[in-house]
Scaffold this active site. Structure first.
Site, PDB file in Angstrom:
ATOM      1  CE  LYS A 125       0.762 -54.314 -33.401  1.00 30.85           C
ATOM      2  NZ  LYS A 125      -0.260 -53.975 -34.989  1.00 30.85           N
TER       3      LYS A 125
ATOM      4  N   GLY B  85      -4.144 -63.710 -36.197  1.00 33.01           N
ATOM      5  CA  GLY B  85      -3.667 -63.264 -37.550  1.00 33.01           C
ATOM      6  C   GLY B  85      -3.140 -64.116 -38.801  1.00 33.01           C
ATOM      7  CB  SER B  86      -1.064 -64.840 -41.899  1.00 37.57           C
ATOM      8  OG  SER B  86       0.118 -63.816 -40.593  1.00 37.57           O
TER       9      SER B  86
ATOM     10  CB  VAL C  62       2.570 -63.290 -38.608  1.00 36.82           C
ATOM     11  CG1 VAL C  62       2.569 -62.743 -37.052  1.00 36.82           C
ATOM     12  CG2 VAL C  62       2.864 -62.264 -39.272  1.00 36.82           C
ATOM     13  N   GLY C  63       1.945 -66.187 -36.950  1.00 41.71           N
ATOM     14  CA  GLY C  63       1.289 -66.741 -35.549  1.00 41.71           C
ATOM     15  C   GLY C  63       2.557 -67.569 -34.990  1.00 41.71           C
TER      16      GLY C  63
ATOM     17  CB  CYS D  68     -10.242 -65.918 -40.364  1.00 42.34           C
ATOM     18  SG  CYS D  68     -11.802 -65.506 -39.289  1.00 42.34           S
TER      19      CYS D  68
ATOM     20  CD  GLU E  99      -6.184 -67.183 -44.557  1.00 41.85           C
ATOM     21  OE1 GLU E  99      -5.422 -66.701 -43.972  1.00 41.85           O
ATOM     22  OE2 GLU E  99      -7.231 -67.100 -43.779  1.00 41.85           O
TER      23      GLU E  99
END
Ligand code: NAP
Ligand code: MG
Length: 478
Positions: free
Chosen positions: A172, A225-226, A229-230, A281, A380
């Site tokens: 995805k 990802g962030s 969301v992780g 990242c 971040e």
């Protein structure tokens, strides 16, 4: 291929034909549309991958798997210009950066193609009359959720590794940038990758992403990802006890000691925050500078940052736009709060007059003497914003370096051999560069975080092993 998912070697629209417009960050123009997949398409993709696990892909010998991956690597080079143009328009990154990403993607397939037939198990000493084998088997169906900042590189590292290990994959990509990943599906199929080994389900995170993360039919999940969301993804994966790797954000320090060779340090430190408009990242977003050289380093860094030019991907300057309006406003929010906290701007780059006004541009900015507890030194930003802090000795450099919730990468700049090693050991991160940063694209180098930067490793041979699971076979041969 646009407006479609790629499932079992076929392009198909989402069930009700729903699509999402793709926006070019350089000028806000619509440059295409992708399918807005949901649970139904994810189910079909997982079923196709499951079938591949019991079909042609599973029967493909390791050497042949490697050959197909190597062929994909070569095909990427053959399609380099088309991939570069697409990646640059989709993400807004300058063409030269997109070109590097294409080469890195090819390298992942070359590297993992070469690894496919070198992945082997072990035998163990055990009781008399026994033989123990530890087999290394593919996990089965692997799910992959990737961000928009480096679509091609993320695709290469996570799909290349998983396919080399013999898995069948469902990916995805991010709604903001995934055109190159769709083109990669076409390229991979042309190179002889059997149906179902690679399936692509574009869409929204909360729809296609959540459906994949919580799918009971996947055996392993790789999320990049962030950190926020992780957490959601790991929670969803826990429902089915699906093992997952989380490659999350960072607040990586560049630690510059008084004996560092500044001629080498300064261009690398400036580039590590401006590359990809700071949306990396492992962006070196904190400059920790020894107080004896603080003024000199700041003056010279300020000169470099002021000379940076920002423009569209096609203008191919030092820095492109950030990915979307929301991200631009997020970065501007950090800047506004820094101003409220009276944190001084030491230097800013320039947005070129020819950059379209409708693009999402942010000036690269160097902040001076940021207090270690301030959000600019803690969070971040994911934009071209560099926070400078002074330190007095090694112990303080370690304390500040480790004094954030993240632990992804660190750069250490010193000619002192003992200090290089002490710092490398003391920093709580997944990767330490000494007298360099982010060199060589990192294809061969195990990569991943500790703390809020995640867990699990990708890249290199270690990343490949994560896409396998061991099985212990104990034989009593008498
Ligand atoms: P993000 O918002 O976390 O999105 C990452 C992916 O997750 C996207 O495909 C997104 O879909 C999807 N997603 C969103 N919500 C989801 C949900 N509820 N369930 C499942 N999937 C969901 O991150 P981003 O803004 O794209 O990327 C920036 C972040 O990635 C930064 O924090 C950066 O540090 C991190 N990153 C880490 C690494 C690493 O290797 N450690 C590498 C690159 C980037 P949509 O975007 O389509 O909605
Ligand atoms: Mg886009």
């Amino acid at each position: 291929m646009q407006g479609c998912a790629f499932i079992a070697d076929k392009w198909r629209p989402a069930a009700d034909g729903r699509t999402i417009d793709m926006i070019c960050p350089s000028d806000g123009a619509v440059i295409g549309a992708i399918a807005r997949c949901e649970a139904m398409e994810v189910d079909a993709a997982v079923a196709a991958a499951r079938a591949a696990c019991g079909g042609a892909w599973a029967r493909t010998p390791a050497a042949d798997r490697g050959r197909i991956l190597a062929k994909i690597g070569m095909a990427i080079l053959d399609h380099a210009e088309a991939l570069t143009t697409l990646e640059a328009a989709d993400t807004g990154k300058p063409l030269k950066q997109a070109r590097n990403d294409v080469l890195a993607c090819a390298r992942y397939f070359e590297f993992y193609g070469g690894c496919a037939d070198k992945l082997h198990g072990e035998t163990l000493p055990f009781l008399n009359g026994y033989q123990v084998l530890v087999l290394r088997e593919p996990r089965g169906v692997t799910g992959h959720i990737i961000p928009w900042n480096y679509p091609l590189q993320m695709f290469g590292r996570t799909i290349g590794g998983s396919l080399a290990a013999g898995n069948a994959t469902v990916i995805k990509p991010a709604e903001d940038a995934c055109l190159s990943v769709l083109l990669m599906a076409e390229i991979a199929a042309e190179c002889g990758l059997p149906a179902g080994a690679l399936n692509v389900v574009p869409g929204l995170g909360e729809e296609a992403g959540a459906a994949l993360a919580g799918h009971g039919g996947i055996d392993y999940l790789s999320f990049t990802g962030s950190s926020a969301v992780g957490t959601l993804v790991q929670r969803a994966a826990a429902e089915h006890h699906t093992p997952c790797a989380l490659e999350l954000g960072g607040k990586s320090p560049q630690i510059i000691f008084a004996d560092a060779d500044l001629e080498t340090v300064l261009p690398v430190v400036a580039n590590a925050i401006v590359q990809n408009a700071g949306q990396t990242c492992s962006a070196g977003s904190r400059a920790l500078i020894h107080r004896d050289i603080y003024d000199e380093v700041m003056a010279r860094l300020a000169e470099r940052i002021s000379a940076l030019r920002v423009g569209s991907h096609a203008m191919d300057l030092d820095c492109g736009p950030v990915i979307n309006r929301q991200q631009m406003q997020r970065v501007e929010g950090f800047m506004a709060r820094a101003a409220e906290s009276q944190i001084r701007v030491a230097a800013q780059g320039n947005i070129d007059k020819a950059a379209p006004e409708t693009g999402f541009y942010v000036k690269p900015t160097l902040y001076e003497a940021v207090p270690p507890a301030h959000e600019l030194a803690q969070e971040e930003v994911f934009g071209p914003v560099l926070a400078a802090l002074a330190f007095k000795d090694e112990a303080e450099a370690v304390a500040i370096g480790n004094g954030v919730a993240y632990g992804l990468v660190a750069g250490v700049w010193t000619e002192n051999g003992g200090r290089q090693m002490r710092m490398a050991k003391a920093l709580r991160v997944g990767q330490v560069f000494v007298n360099g940063y982010g060199a060589g694209g990192g294809v061969e180098l195990p990569f991943g975080g500790v703390k809020r930067s995640g867990h699990g490793r990708e890249k290199g041979f270690e990343g490949l092993r994560e896409f396998t699971v061991s099985k212990t076979v104990v034989i009593n041969h008498g």
